[in-house]
Scaffold this active site. Structure first.
Site, PDB file in Angstrom:
ATOM      1  N   GLU A 237       0.763  -1.673  -0.003  1.00  0.00           N
ATOM      2  CA  GLU A 237      -0.068  -0.085  -0.212  1.00  0.00           C
ATOM      3  C   GLU A 237       0.965   1.110   0.263  1.00  0.00           C
ATOM      4  OE1 GLU A 237      -3.123  -0.523  -0.194  1.00  0.00           O
ATOM      5  OE2 GLU A 237      -3.447  -2.762   0.164  1.00  0.00           O
ATOM      6  N   CYS A 271      -2.442   9.431   2.301  1.00  0.00           N
ATOM      7  CA  CYS A 271      -1.602   8.877   1.203  1.00  0.00           C
ATOM      8  C   CYS A 271      -3.242   9.211  -0.145  1.00  0.00           C
ATOM      9  CB  CYS A 271      -2.168   7.105   1.323  1.00  0.00           C
ATOM     10  SG  CYS A 271      -3.442   6.579   2.968  1.00  0.00           S
TER      11      CYS A 271
HETATM   12  P1  NDP Z   1       8.282   5.033   4.507  1.00  0.00           P
HETATM   13  O1  NDP Z   1       8.805   4.486   3.654  1.00  0.00           O
HETATM   14  O2  NDP Z   1       8.962   5.529   5.009  1.00  0.00           O
HETATM   15  O3  NDP Z   1       8.007   3.462   6.004  1.00  0.00           O
HETATM   16  C1  NDP Z   1       7.318   3.432   6.259  1.00  0.00           C
HETATM   17  C2  NDP Z   1       7.521   1.963   7.291  1.00  0.00           C
HETATM   18  O4  NDP Z   1       8.500   0.988   6.160  1.00  0.00           O
HETATM   19  C3  NDP Z   1       8.069   2.592   8.348  1.00  0.00           C
HETATM   20  O5  NDP Z   1       7.515   1.299   9.588  1.00  0.00           O
HETATM   21  C4  NDP Z   1       9.115   2.874   7.758  1.00  0.00           C
HETATM   22  O6  NDP Z   1      10.812   2.290   9.414  1.00  0.00           O
HETATM   23  C5  NDP Z   1       9.457   1.459   7.660  1.00  0.00           C
HETATM   24  N1  NDP Z   1      10.945   0.877   6.947  1.00  0.00           N
HETATM   25  C6  NDP Z   1      11.878   2.120   5.914  1.00  0.00           C
HETATM   26  N2  NDP Z   1      13.298   1.573   5.632  1.00  0.00           N
HETATM   27  C7  NDP Z   1      12.522  -0.071   5.543  1.00  0.00           C
HETATM   28  C8  NDP Z   1      13.297  -1.014   4.979  1.00  0.00           C
HETATM   29  N3  NDP Z   1      13.957  -0.629   3.916  1.00  0.00           N
HETATM   30  N4  NDP Z   1      12.183  -2.232   4.858  1.00  0.00           N
HETATM   31  C9  NDP Z   1      11.187  -2.125   5.541  1.00  0.00           C
HETATM   32  N5  NDP Z   1      11.174  -1.270   5.927  1.00  0.00           N
HETATM   33  C10 NDP Z   1      11.123   0.059   5.974  1.00  0.00           C
HETATM   34  O7  NDP Z   1       7.444   5.929   4.885  1.00  0.00           O
HETATM   35  P2  NDP Z   1       6.368   6.903   5.472  1.00  0.00           P
HETATM   36  O8  NDP Z   1       5.985   6.425   7.087  1.00  0.00           O
HETATM   37  O9  NDP Z   1       6.733   7.878   5.921  1.00  0.00           O
HETATM   38  O10 NDP Z   1       4.913   7.289   5.582  1.00  0.00           O
HETATM   39  C11 NDP Z   1       4.374   8.311   4.311  1.00  0.00           C
HETATM   40  C12 NDP Z   1       4.088   7.280   3.033  1.00  0.00           C
HETATM   41  O11 NDP Z   1       3.324   6.421   3.112  1.00  0.00           O
HETATM   42  C13 NDP Z   1       3.494   8.392   1.789  1.00  0.00           C
HETATM   43  O12 NDP Z   1       3.898   7.415   0.591  1.00  0.00           O
HETATM   44  C14 NDP Z   1       2.455   7.540   2.093  1.00  0.00           C
HETATM   45  O13 NDP Z   1       1.454   7.841   0.591  1.00  0.00           O
HETATM   46  C15 NDP Z   1       2.537   6.441   1.795  1.00  0.00           C
HETATM   47  N6  NDP Z   1       0.915   5.455   2.941  1.00  0.00           N
HETATM   48  C16 NDP Z   1       0.358   5.006   1.984  1.00  0.00           C
HETATM   49  C17 NDP Z   1      -0.646   4.531   2.538  1.00  0.00           C
HETATM   50  C18 NDP Z   1      -2.072   3.433   1.645  1.00  0.00           C
HETATM   51  O14 NDP Z   1      -2.317   2.855   2.071  1.00  0.00           O
HETATM   52  N7  NDP Z   1      -1.516   3.703   0.018  1.00  0.00           N
HETATM   53  C19 NDP Z   1      -1.662   4.688   3.874  1.00  0.00           C
HETATM   54  C20 NDP Z   1      -0.918   5.813   4.013  1.00  0.00           C
HETATM   55  C21 NDP Z   1       0.614   5.979   3.687  1.00  0.00           C
HETATM   56  P3  NDP Z   1      10.644   3.681   9.446  1.00  0.00           P
HETATM   57  O15 NDP Z   1       9.738   4.882   9.647  1.00  0.00           O
HETATM   58  O16 NDP Z   1      11.629   3.316  10.722  1.00  0.00           O
HETATM   59  O17 NDP Z   1      12.075   4.217   8.822  1.00  0.00           O
END
Ligand code: NDP
Length: 498
Positions: A237, A271
């Site tokens: 997502e 999002c």
């Molecule tokens: P990120 O992609 O930065 O992070 C998402 C999650 O992935 C966090 O828990 C993060 O941990 C973790 N993560 C980071 N690097 C890795 C890796 N290499 N492997 C596995 N997990 C990892 O997104 P954001 O948290 O900044 O969220 C915002 C984004 O999410 C926007 O693009 C938004 O559009 C999207 N979003 C999409 C939704 C949907 O339903 N389609 C709903 C809500 C948001 P850490 O934070 O510790 O880096």
């Protein structure tokens, strides 16, 4: 700690002040291996409970969350900075999904009889949906309850144990969800691991049976690559660049109100937020005036009752500024806000017009309280521009006569007609995107099935009339088969031998 030693804890910060809210452990791959092993044991117990037993446990958890919803909303507020009312709303929607998943799992996933067809008419055919085992859920910070709950509740209701890695910006929300679950259920069927990106990466390769990832497209690609190593299935997502279409016959007051909410609520960190608006030329000027008037009445500032909170992730401020500056450098105009609207922690609502369609403000997810508004000659042009994106998460259409038709033509996983983001609040509807917004579905019956594998079973009821799958098959049986096939499927063809 020496320079080579890795930190063992990290802080969750209040984005309004930068003050430390709390500290959490950085879980390593070894820690995750231990947690996943515990989850596997708990999963056995959870499966044994069956649909009714799990429903009872999940209902108990739902009760605990609901009774303490203000406590949960406070943690969301502290860690994301979003207004308390918005935190309450997302927690409420999350609870609604938990209720739906718990009460619909049996009906959706229980054994179902399937017609065996004519050739296998002697068989009873059933499909049943088995849990996968342990599901790893990786969540973002922008809706730290609602978003992961869309995976957690459905994975649990389907009979899986869950290991949840919340965003490093909202570990407290994740820890609160896991501790209330422990309190209600008393077994580690839902556990949380905290840390930074590497903790999420370690979860991907920990041997879990599926990863449900919600976050940015860039991280989604990294998650998928990591999961490919072990052929671990994923649901992604990811981000969006959602379009909002305003037809010539639209209710302009309602459209402006919805566009303002969609663009600026949660400081644009949604999002399925509105990032691009396409308006029919006949109503462009009055719509723009109404939208700007709505936006002017909103201010982002540091108060518990502010309608717009801070930008949660400081690094996002540079992206928002870059998008606004690029739009203006390329001939766009800020009719409200602009580069100066980007402060140290808060961004004021910004409305951009005349922005070239290939500017980053139109092509890339901004994730801030900014929106571009463009004039179109027809709704066909609006649909074409809405679809000219690598993303495909959701869309909105305001139109009296053609709303559903236009919504259907937009390449997106979800759409709202004459409303805003309403699809997310209907638990029975699938939620997810296409293109670089990801794939797979959470919520609704599809969301329950997403965390299962389908198992097909046939049982012989009576002996077959034609022994087709046996070396005793006769020439007569083969002739009969050919006759049956001609009867069933051979009519209506105009090509090939008669
Ligand atoms: P990120 O992609 O930065 O992070 C998402 C999650 O992935 C966090 O828990 C993060 O941990 C973790 N993560 C980071 N690097 C890795 C890796 N290499 N492997 C596995 N997990 C990892 O997104 P954001 O948290 O900044 O969220 C915002 C984004 O999410 C926007 O693009 C938004 O559009 C999207 N979003 C999409 C939704 C949907 O339903 N389609 C709903 C809500 C948001 P850490 O934070 O510790 O880096």
């Amino acid at each position: 700690m020496t320079a080579t030693e890795k930190p063992t804890t990290f802080d969750s910060l209040d984005p309004r002040t930068g003050d430390v809210v709390a500290s959490y452990p950085v879980h390593t791959a070894d820690d995750i291996a231990f947690v996943v092993a515990r989850a596997r044991e708990a999963a056995d117990w959870w499966v044994e409970l069956g649909f009714d037993g799990r429903k009872e446990q999940l209902t108990r958890w739902k009760g605990v969350i609901t009774r303490r919803i203000h406590q949960l909303a406070q943690i969301v507020h502290d860690e994301t900075g979003k207004p308390h009312g918005d935190a309450l709303l997302e927690a409420s929607l999350g609870i609604d999904h938990l209720a739906y998943a718990a009460s619909h799992a049996k009906k959706v996933l229980g054994p179902k009889r399937v017609s065996p067809g004519l050739l296998m008419a002697n068989q009873a055919a059933t499909v049943r949906y088995h849990p996968l085992g342990v599901v790893g859920v990786i969540g973002p910070w922008n809706y730290p309850v609602f978003t992961p709950m869309g995976s957690i509740a459905y994975a649990l209701a389907a009979g899986n144990a869950v290991v949840f890695k919340p965003s490093e910006y909202t570990p407290g929300v994740g820890a609160w969800l896991a501790s209330t679950f422990e309190e209600a259920v008393g077994r580690p069927v839902l556990q949380v691991v905290t840390g930074l990106g590497p903790t999420g990466a370690a979860l991907c390769t920990s041997g879990v049976d599926k990863i449900a990832f919600t976050g940015s497209t860039a991280t989604g690609k990294r998650v998928m690559a990591a999961c490919a190593e072990t052929l671990t299935p994923v649901v992604i997502e990811a981000g969006g660049k959602d379009a909002f279409l305003v037809d010539a016959d639209a209710d302009l007051d309602a459209a402006a109100d919805a566009a303002a909410w969609g663009s600026f609520a949660n400081a644009g960190q949604t999002c399925v937020g509105v990032e691009r608006i396409y308006v029919h030329r006949d109503v462009y000027d009055p719509f723009l005036a109404k939208l700007v008037a709505k936006a002017e009445a909103l201010t982002a500032y540091d108060a518990d009752d502010a309608q717009i909170g801070p930008i949660t992730m400081p690094s996002q401020l540079n992206i928002i500024r870059r998008h606004i500056e690029d739009a203006i450098a390329r001939g766009g105009r800020a009719v409200l806000g602009g580069p100066d609207a980007v402060g140290e922690r808060w961004v004021q609502p910004t409305v951009l017009v005349d922005v070239p369609e290939d500017s980053v403000a139109v092509t890339e997810e901004t994730f801030g309280p900014t929106v571009t508004v463009a004039k179109v000659a027809s709704m066909d042009e609006a649909v074409e521009l809405a679809n000219a994106t690598r993303y495909g998460l959701a869309a909105t259409v305001f139109s009296k006569r053609r709303g559903v038709e236009l919504a259907d033509r937009i390449r997106s996983g979800m759409a709202a007609v004459n409303g805003i983001i309403t699809f997310a609040g209907v638990p029975g509807l699938p939620f997810g995107g296409v293109g670089e917004s990801g794939f797979g579905r959470i919520h609704g019956p599809d969301g329950l099935r997403e965390f299962t594998y389908a198992k097909s079973i046939t049982r012989q009821r009576i002996k077959p009339l034609l022994a087709l799958t046996s070396f005793t098959r006769t020439e007569a049986a083969e002739k009969q088969l050919a006759q049956i096939m001609t009867l069933l499927h051979g009519r209506g063809t105009t090509i090939g031998p008669k």
